[in-house]
Design a protein around this motif. Structure first.
Motif, PDB file in Angstrom:
ATOM      1  N   LEU A 286     -24.811 -18.879  -9.870  1.00 53.89           N
ATOM      2  CA  LEU A 286     -26.216 -18.884  -9.467  1.00 53.89           C
ATOM      3  C   LEU A 286     -26.825 -17.486  -9.542  1.00 53.89           C
ATOM      4  CD1 LEU A 286     -28.645 -20.481  -8.457  1.00 53.89           C
ATOM      5  CD2 LEU A 286     -27.801 -20.113  -6.118  1.00 53.89           C
ATOM      6  N   ASP A 287     -26.109 -16.480  -9.086  1.00 51.75           N
ATOM      7  CA  ASP A 287     -26.642 -15.113  -9.151  1.00 51.75           C
ATOM      8  C   ASP A 287     -26.941 -14.714 -10.589  1.00 51.75           C
ATOM      9  OD1 ASP A 287     -26.533 -14.781  -6.395  1.00 51.75           O
ATOM     10  OD2 ASP A 287     -24.555 -13.835  -6.438  1.00 51.75           O
ATOM     11  N   GLY A 288     -26.068 -15.079 -11.507  1.00 51.81           N
ATOM     12  CA  GLY A 288     -26.299 -14.789 -12.914  1.00 51.81           C
ATOM     13  C   GLY A 288     -27.503 -15.529 -13.462  1.00 51.81           C
ATOM     14  N   MET A 289     -27.706 -16.763 -13.002  1.00 54.21           N
ATOM     15  CA  MET A 289     -28.851 -17.552 -13.449  1.00 54.21           C
ATOM     16  C   MET A 289     -30.167 -16.940 -12.979  1.00 54.21           C
ATOM     17  SD  MET A 289     -27.352 -21.375 -12.742  1.00 54.21           S
ATOM     18  CE  MET A 289     -28.895 -22.208 -13.135  1.00 54.21           C
ATOM     19  N   LEU A 290     -30.149 -16.320 -11.815  1.00 51.22           N
ATOM     20  CA  LEU A 290     -31.365 -15.761 -11.213  1.00 51.22           C
ATOM     21  C   LEU A 290     -31.598 -14.292 -11.565  1.00 51.22           C
ATOM     22  CD1 LEU A 290     -30.936 -17.224  -7.613  1.00 51.22           C
ATOM     23  CD2 LEU A 290     -32.281 -18.175  -9.505  1.00 51.22           C
ATOM     24  N   ALA A 291     -30.598 -13.648 -12.143  1.00 53.78           N
ATOM     25  CA  ALA A 291     -30.607 -12.194 -12.321  1.00 53.78           C
ATOM     26  C   ALA A 291     -31.836 -11.662 -13.056  1.00 53.78           C
ATOM     27  CB  ALA A 291     -29.334 -11.751 -13.042  1.00 53.78           C
ATOM     28  N   ASP A 292     -32.332 -12.395 -14.026  1.00 55.51           N
ATOM     29  CA  ASP A 292     -33.421 -11.874 -14.848  1.00 55.51           C
ATOM     30  C   ASP A 292     -34.774 -12.519 -14.540  1.00 55.51           C
ATOM     31  OD1 ASP A 292     -31.867 -10.020 -16.480  1.00 55.51           O
ATOM     32  OD2 ASP A 292     -30.881 -11.839 -17.213  1.00 55.51           O
ATOM     33  N   MET A 293     -34.885 -13.192 -13.409  1.00 53.90           N
ATOM     34  CA  MET A 293     -36.160 -13.810 -13.054  1.00 53.90           C
ATOM     35  C   MET A 293     -37.071 -12.796 -12.384  1.00 53.90           C
ATOM     36  SD  MET A 293     -35.435 -17.646 -11.750  1.00 53.90           S
ATOM     37  CE  MET A 293     -34.363 -18.734 -12.672  1.00 53.90           C
ATOM     38  N   ALA A 294     -38.328 -12.814 -12.795  1.00 53.83           N
ATOM     39  CA  ALA A 294     -39.335 -11.981 -12.136  1.00 53.83           C
ATOM     40  C   ALA A 294     -39.516 -12.493 -10.704  1.00 53.83           C
ATOM     41  CB  ALA A 294     -40.657 -12.060 -12.895  1.00 53.83           C
ATOM     42  N   PRO A 295     -39.897 -11.608  -9.784  1.00 61.15           N
ATOM     43  CA  PRO A 295     -40.087 -12.044  -8.391  1.00 61.15           C
ATOM     44  C   PRO A 295     -41.089 -13.196  -8.257  1.00 61.15           C
ATOM     45  CG  PRO A 295     -40.175  -9.653  -8.548  1.00 61.15           C
ATOM     46  CD  PRO A 295     -40.123 -10.177  -9.957  1.00 61.15           C
ATOM     47  N   ASP A 296     -42.062 -13.247  -9.152  1.00 58.11           N
ATOM     48  CA  ASP A 296     -43.098 -14.283  -9.081  1.00 58.11           C
ATOM     49  C   ASP A 296     -42.968 -15.296 -10.220  1.00 58.11           C
ATOM     50  OD1 ASP A 296     -43.798 -12.517 -11.080  1.00 58.11           O
ATOM     51  OD2 ASP A 296     -45.921 -12.440 -10.536  1.00 58.11           O
ATOM     52  N   VAL A 297     -41.744 -15.531 -10.666  1.00 57.39           N
ATOM     53  CA  VAL A 297     -41.513 -16.507 -11.735  1.00 57.39           C
ATOM     54  C   VAL A 297     -42.167 -17.833 -11.360  1.00 57.39           C
ATOM     55  CG1 VAL A 297     -39.260 -17.257 -10.811  1.00 57.39           C
ATOM     56  CG2 VAL A 297     -39.775 -17.553 -13.251  1.00 57.39           C
ATOM     57  N   ARG A 298     -42.799 -18.475 -12.341  1.00 55.50           N
ATOM     58  CA  ARG A 298     -43.407 -19.806 -12.154  1.00 55.50           C
ATOM     59  C   ARG A 298     -42.528 -20.811 -12.889  1.00 55.50           C
ATOM     60  NH1 ARG A 298     -48.161 -20.370 -10.023  1.00 55.50           N
ATOM     61  NH2 ARG A 298     -48.640 -22.241 -11.214  1.00 55.50           N
ATOM     62  N   TRP A 299     -41.900 -21.707 -12.140  1.00 53.89           N
ATOM     63  CA  TRP A 299     -40.919 -22.650 -12.662  1.00 53.89           C
ATOM     64  C   TRP A 299     -41.494 -24.052 -12.536  1.00 53.89           C
ATOM     65  CZ3 TRP A 299     -35.771 -21.305 -14.099  1.00 53.89           C
ATOM     66  CH2 TRP A 299     -34.917 -22.392 -14.350  1.00 53.89           C
ATOM     67  N   THR A 300     -41.697 -24.740 -13.658  1.00 60.57           N
ATOM     68  CA  THR A 300     -42.327 -26.061 -13.640  1.00 60.57           C
ATOM     69  C   THR A 300     -41.360 -27.131 -14.111  1.00 60.57           C
ATOM     70  OG1 THR A 300     -44.501 -25.079 -14.038  1.00 60.57           O
ATOM     71  CG2 THR A 300     -44.261 -27.436 -14.498  1.00 60.57           C
ATOM     72  N   GLU A 301     -41.116 -28.082 -13.230  1.00 59.58           N
ATOM     73  CA  GLU A 301     -40.352 -29.289 -13.539  1.00 59.58           C
ATOM     74  C   GLU A 301     -41.373 -30.388 -13.830  1.00 59.58           C
ATOM     75  OE1 GLU A 301     -36.755 -29.757 -13.346  1.00 59.58           O
ATOM     76  OE2 GLU A 301     -36.768 -27.567 -13.367  1.00 59.58           O
ATOM     77  N   MET A 302     -41.151 -31.152 -14.863  1.00 61.44           N
ATOM     78  CA  MET A 302     -42.096 -32.129 -15.382  1.00 61.44           C
ATOM     79  C   MET A 302     -42.480 -33.202 -14.364  1.00 61.44           C
ATOM     80  SD  MET A 302     -41.638 -33.941 -19.021  1.00 61.44           S
ATOM     81  CE  MET A 302     -42.910 -34.940 -19.732  1.00 61.44           C
ATOM     82  N   ALA A 303     -43.750 -33.598 -14.383  1.00 56.35           N
ATOM     83  CA  ALA A 303     -44.208 -34.711 -13.559  1.00 56.35           C
ATOM     84  C   ALA A 303     -43.351 -35.930 -13.857  1.00 56.35           C
ATOM     85  CB  ALA A 303     -45.676 -35.005 -13.849  1.00 56.35           C
ATOM     86  N   GLY A 304     -42.933 -36.640 -12.825  1.00 53.04           N
ATOM     87  CA  GLY A 304     -42.070 -37.798 -12.979  1.00 53.04           C
ATOM     88  C   GLY A 304     -40.598 -37.475 -12.807  1.00 53.04           C
ATOM     89  N   PHE A 305     -40.245 -36.185 -12.880  1.00 53.92           N
ATOM     90  CA  PHE A 305     -38.860 -35.761 -12.665  1.00 53.92           C
ATOM     91  C   PHE A 305     -38.613 -35.721 -11.153  1.00 53.92           C
ATOM     92  CE2 PHE A 305     -35.301 -32.658 -12.947  1.00 53.92           C
ATOM     93  CZ  PHE A 305     -34.542 -33.302 -13.909  1.00 53.92           C
ATOM     94  N   PRO A 306     -37.384 -35.958 -10.674  1.00 49.56           N
ATOM     95  CA  PRO A 306     -37.141 -36.006  -9.223  1.00 49.56           C
ATOM     96  C   PRO A 306     -37.590 -34.763  -8.454  1.00 49.56           C
ATOM     97  CG  PRO A 306     -35.260 -36.891 -10.391  1.00 49.56           C
ATOM     98  CD  PRO A 306     -36.191 -36.324 -11.435  1.00 49.56           C
TER      99      PRO A 306
END
Length: 133
Positions: free
Chosen positions: A24-44
């Motif tokens: 998880l730390d590796g997955m998050l390492a390069d994210m900007a503090p204000d990253v905008r992450w969008t999961e598609m409408a209809g997805f859980p």
């Protein structure tokens, strides 16, 4: 060790490699503090989440809690400079229903200054919903 900055393509390749390792730390390492992450409408876990902690709480933790063996299998990364497109496949078994699914998926990543600033997911949400029902 090279001092050359990683390209957006390499940053996203590193993200998926960390995901494959369950790092998880590796997955998050390069994210900007204000990253905008969008999961598609209809997805859980549909919605747009701002910041790494919101992504962890509303996406990663929820998927881990609701699905057994949930995974994204990367097939190809497309390099478009500051935009990187990933195609692949989701799969998993919903814990409550016991149903499994497989669905094609595309991820669109935006990067600036060596940081992930946005992510958007596109997938067949009906296949996912059928596994949940």
């Amino acid at each position: 060790m090279s001092t050359t900055a990683r390209t957006p393509h390499q940053i996203i390749a590193d993200h998926y490699a960390a995901s494959d390792r369950h790092d998880l730390d590796g997955m998050l390492a390069d994210m900007a503090p204000d990253v905008r992450w969008t999961e598609m409408a209809g997805f859980p876990c549909a919605g747009t989440y701002v910041g790494a902690q919101a992504v962890v709480e509303h996406v990663f933790q929820r998927l881990a809690a609701d699905w057994q063996d949930y995974r994204f299998t990367l097939e190809r990364l497309y390099d478009a400079g500051a935009t990187v497109l990933a195609t692949g496949q989701y799969s998993g078994t919903h814990r409550a229903s016991g149903r499994s699914f497989t669905a094609r998926v595309a991820h669109v990543w935006q990067l600036h200054g060596g940081r992930v600033t946005a992510f958007e997911q596109f997938t067949d949400t009906l296949l996912v919903a059928q596994a949940v029902a």
